[in-house]
Design an enzyme around this catalytic site. Sequence first.
Site, PDB file in Angstrom:
ATOM      1  N   CYS A   7      74.917  21.722  75.810  1.00 21.92           N
ATOM      2  CA  CYS A   7      75.609  22.950  76.216  1.00 21.92           C
ATOM      3  C   CYS A   7      74.572  24.070  76.229  1.00 21.92           C
ATOM      4  O   CYS A   7      73.379  23.806  76.305  1.00 21.92           O
ATOM      5  CB  CYS A   7      76.814  23.248  75.317  1.00 21.92           C
ATOM      6  SG  CYS A   7      76.415  23.721  73.626  1.00 21.92           S
ATOM      7  N   THR A   8      75.020  25.290  76.100  1.00 16.85           N
ATOM      8  CA  THR A   8      74.093  26.418  76.176  1.00 16.85           C
ATOM      9  C   THR A   8      73.394  26.675  74.843  1.00 16.85           C
ATOM     10  O   THR A   8      72.181  26.573  74.732  1.00 16.85           O
ATOM     11  CB  THR A   8      74.823  27.685  76.657  1.00 16.85           C
ATOM     12  OG1 THR A   8      75.445  27.404  77.910  1.00 16.85           O
ATOM     13  CG2 THR A   8      73.850  28.843  76.833  1.00 16.85           C
ATOM     14  N   GLY A   9      74.161  27.006  73.806  1.00 13.62           N
ATOM     15  CA  GLY A   9      73.562  27.409  72.533  1.00 13.62           C
ATOM     16  C   GLY A   9      73.598  26.389  71.428  1.00 13.62           C
ATOM     17  O   GLY A   9      73.046  26.621  70.350  1.00 13.62           O
ATOM     18  N   ASN A  10      74.268  25.264  71.644  1.00 15.60           N
ATOM     19  CA  ASN A  10      74.394  24.182  70.664  1.00 15.60           C
ATOM     20  C   ASN A  10      75.049  24.650  69.365  1.00 15.60           C
ATOM     21  O   ASN A  10      74.718  24.195  68.281  1.00 15.60           O
ATOM     22  CB  ASN A  10      73.027  23.533  70.396  1.00 15.60           C
ATOM     23  CG  ASN A  10      73.129  22.201  69.675  1.00 15.60           C
ATOM     24  OD1 ASN A  10      72.381  21.961  68.738  1.00 15.60           O
ATOM     25  ND2 ASN A  10      74.025  21.332  70.085  1.00 15.60           N
ATOM     26  N   THR A  11      76.005  25.579  69.512  1.00 19.37           N
ATOM     27  CA  THR A  11      76.765  26.022  68.338  1.00 19.37           C
ATOM     28  C   THR A  11      78.273  25.829  68.526  1.00 19.37           C
ATOM     29  O   THR A  11      79.030  26.047  67.585  1.00 19.37           O
ATOM     30  CB  THR A  11      76.495  27.506  68.008  1.00 19.37           C
ATOM     31  OG1 THR A  11      76.869  28.314  69.125  1.00 19.37           O
ATOM     32  CG2 THR A  11      75.043  27.739  67.623  1.00 19.37           C
ATOM     33  N   CYS A  12      78.721  25.454  69.713  1.00 17.29           N
ATOM     34  CA  CYS A  12      80.160  25.293  69.977  1.00 17.29           C
ATOM     35  C   CYS A  12      80.457  23.941  70.618  1.00 17.29           C
ATOM     36  O   CYS A  12      80.837  22.996  69.946  1.00 17.29           O
ATOM     37  CB  CYS A  12      80.681  26.404  70.894  1.00 17.29           C
ATOM     38  SG  CYS A  12      80.465  28.082  70.295  1.00 17.29           S
ATOM     39  N   ARG A  13      80.285  23.869  71.931  1.00 20.51           N
ATOM     40  CA  ARG A  13      80.744  22.715  72.698  1.00 20.51           C
ATOM     41  C   ARG A  13      80.016  21.414  72.386  1.00 20.51           C
ATOM     42  O   ARG A  13      80.660  20.392  72.115  1.00 20.51           O
ATOM     43  CB  ARG A  13      80.661  22.995  74.203  1.00 20.51           C
ATOM     44  CG  ARG A  13      81.629  24.063  74.655  1.00 20.51           C
ATOM     45  CD  ARG A  13      81.392  24.469  76.086  1.00 20.51           C
ATOM     46  NE  ARG A  13      80.152  25.240  76.186  1.00 20.51           N
ATOM     47  CZ  ARG A  13      79.648  25.703  77.314  1.00 20.51           C
ATOM     48  NH1 ARG A  13      80.268  25.451  78.458  1.00 20.51           N
ATOM     49  NH2 ARG A  13      78.540  26.408  77.334  1.00 20.51           N
ATOM     50  N   ASP A 115      83.030  27.624  77.999  1.00 22.53           N
ATOM     51  CA  ASP A 115      82.466  28.090  76.736  1.00 22.53           C
ATOM     52  C   ASP A 115      83.495  28.890  75.938  1.00 22.53           C
ATOM     53  O   ASP A 115      83.962  29.928  76.401  1.00 22.53           O
ATOM     54  CB  ASP A 115      81.239  28.956  77.025  1.00 22.53           C
ATOM     55  CG  ASP A 115      80.356  29.151  75.813  1.00 22.53           C
ATOM     56  OD1 ASP A 115      80.775  28.814  74.687  1.00 22.53           O
ATOM     57  OD2 ASP A 115      79.227  29.652  75.991  1.00 22.53           O
TER      58      ASP A 115
END
Length: 143
Positions: A7-13, A115
């Site tokens: 994903c984008t930030g590797n903190t959610c999805r 997101d």
Amino acid sequence: MKILFVCTGNTCRSPMALGLARLYFPVEHELASAGIHAYTGDAVSRHASEALKEKGIDISRHRATQLIRDSVEHADLILTMTHAQQDLLTEAYPEFQDKIKQIGDWAGLRKEITDPWQGSLATYRQCAADIEEIIKAGVTRSL
């Protein structure tokens, strides 16, 4: 088989996908996650952790990992959350384009994972439900 969720930030999805994937993929599969624009070491989103904790999955110790070429090279399958991420990775790593798939397309559901960042807990719960639906379908389809 080595599967990398991106994903984008590797903190959610992608951490949620990683946690949920462990429920459905055979244990011999090596699962990992990374972010295209991650700040290595960032903690997982509180709501992401809470949404999965409700499902009996603990991702609270997850720390963000920046996507690097070595990870792309060594993965057998790379599953992005959106088509834009798939396009970005395909452009950056054209030699690996055959193993870069958008997760919904891989599962045959043609669905993106939007997101949930800075959303409510309900938004994260829905995101987790969407990811779980896709992973279940993809595992059934591919294994």
